[in-house]
Design a protein around this motif. Structure first.
Motif, PDB file in Angstrom:
ATOM      1  N   ILE A  63      -7.883  -1.783  -5.158  1.00  0.00           N
ATOM      2  CA  ILE A  63      -7.534  -1.217  -3.872  1.00  0.00           C
ATOM      3  C   ILE A  63      -8.278  -2.024  -2.820  1.00  0.00           C
ATOM      4  O   ILE A  63      -9.237  -2.729  -3.129  1.00  0.00           O
TER       5      ILE A  63
ATOM      6  N   ALA B 189       0.847  -1.204   0.000  1.00  0.00           N
ATOM      7  CA  ALA B 189       0.000   0.000   0.000  1.00  0.00           C
ATOM      8  C   ALA B 189       0.876   1.245   0.000  1.00  0.00           C
ATOM      9  O   ALA B 189       1.720   1.415   0.883  1.00  0.00           O
TER      10      ALA B 189
ATOM     11  N   ILE C 123      -4.362   1.885  -0.823  1.00  0.00           N
ATOM     12  CA  ILE C 123      -4.132   2.053  -2.259  1.00  0.00           C
ATOM     13  C   ILE C 123      -2.712   1.605  -2.584  1.00  0.00           C
ATOM     14  O   ILE C 123      -1.761   2.038  -1.935  1.00  0.00           O
TER      15      ILE C 123
END
Length: 151
Positions: A106, A19, A77
C-alpha cells in the motif's frame, strides 16, 4: 521511500491509479476515507471551492497539492494482485508493483512542512481496508467531532 521536492509537492494534483480506497488525516487529526465506488467513512477535508482535499476522479485518487499543508498523511490501498501508480504534474511517475504471495503493498503519504514523502508498506494481502486503516492508526472522525474542532 521517495521524497518529492517543494515544487513537486505543491503544484497540481498527485494522482494514484489502482487505489481502491484512500484514507486521510488533517493536522488537527480529522480523519476520513473513501472507496473508489464512493462509499465514505469519517469526515471529508474540504478545500476552496468545496472540493475534497483527497478524493476520486473516476477511478483515480487525487490529492489537491495546492492545499497540502491541510493534510498530515494519507493511505492508498490497492488490490493485492495489481500495481499502484503515482503521477505528479510534470509527468513523473512511480509504480508499486503487484506483490506476490501473502503480501501486498500500500502507499503511505506523509506531508512534512509542505513536502511529501511516499512509502511502500508491505501488508497482509487478505487484510481489508478497515483493518489496514486501524493498523496505521486511522480512527475515523465523526461529523460532530469535526465540528467541535472547527471543521
Amino acid at each position: 521511500m521517495i521524497r518529492l521536492d517543494r515544487r513537486q509537492s505543491a503544484i497540481g494534483g498527485l494522482l494514484v491509479t489502482g487505489a481502491t480506497s484512500a484514507a486521510w488525516e488533517s493536522p488537527e487529526r480529522v480523519t476520513g476515507a473513501m472507496t473508489v465506488l464512493g462509499a465514505v467513512s469519517g469526515t471529508s477535508i474540504k478545500c476552496s471551492g468545496n472540493r475534497p482535499l483527497v478524493g476520486y476522479v473516476d477511478a483515480t485518487a487525487v490529492v489537491a497539492l495546492r492545499h497540502i499543508r491541510e493534510l498530515r498523511r494519507a493511505l492508498f490501498i490497492g488490490q493485492p494482485s495489481a500495481p499502484l501508480t503515482v503521477e505528479i504534474f510534470d509527468g513523473g511517475t512511480v509504480t508499486l508493483p503487484a506483490a506476490s504471495g501473502e503480501l501486498r503493498y500500500i502507499l503511505s503519504l506523509t506531508a512534512i512542512d509542505g513536502v511529501i514523502e511516499l512509502r511502500a508498506e508491505p501488508v497482509p494481502a487478505r487484510a481489508d481496508a478497515a483493518e489496514l486503516w486501524q493498523e496505521f492508526g486511522f480512527s475515523m472522525t465523526t461529523n460532530a467531532a469535526a465540528r467541535r474542532q472547527g471543521h
